[in-house]
Design an enzyme around this catalytic site. Structure first.
Site: not given
Length: 173
Positions: A86, A88, A125
């Protein structure tokens, strides 16, 4: 004041950093969604990242296929079946690789669909939230429907402290 001088409007800091996160997202190698993230402190860019396969491994754009898309695996579930890291997480990893502390910073996150470039509600998430908390990022700022959305890391901590197992029962985001 000289009336011939054109009025110049600078973008807000939020628009500035989200615009940079949008450009970073264009580097994504995912065939479903593109995400870009930047971390800033005192309005200085410290790190960036996008969603894509780990360094030196095949990515979905090179392979021309997406395992999750082919199997209709819904967004927000079974992340272990995805080749990508991801945005992030990659931003956190990139800062660590370069020895840059991102404690007490703000992350800006942008997301869009690969097929039509439509903006999606970018929300970390559960796994990324945990990493954001642990590295010391204080908030994540996104934009959706022309509204700035702020996620406070402390609120995720508070929610988990109220009911430590609630997030484990919920799917996806």
């Amino acid at each position: 004041m000289n009336s011939k001088i054109k009025k110049f409007e600078r973008p807000s800091w939020h628009d500035h950093w989200l615009g940079i996160a949008k450009v970073v997202a264009k580097r994504s190698t995912c065939l479903r969604r593109r995400f870009g993230a930047v971390v800033v402190k005192n309005n200085v860019l410290l790190a960036s990242g996008y969603n894509g396969a780990p360094r030196n491994t095949p990515n979905c754009t090179d392979l021309g296929r997406c395992y999750r898309k082919e199997r209709n695996i819904p967004s927000g579930s079974h992340y272990e079946k995805c080749r990508s890291v991801h945005a992030e997480a990659n931003t956190i990893i990139n800062s660590a690789r370069e020895g840059i502390s991102i404690k007490d910073t703000v992350m800006y996150l942008y997301g869009e669909n690969f097929d039509d470039n439509s903006v999606i509600e970018a929300k970390p998430c559960k796994m990324c939230r945990r990493m954001i908390i642990n590295v010391g990022i204080t908030k994540v700022i996104t934009s959706y429907n022309n509204k700035i959305i702020t996620y406070e890391a402390q609120s995720w901590i508070d929610e988990t402290n109220k009911d430590p197992f609630k997030e484990l029962d919920e799917e996806g985001y």
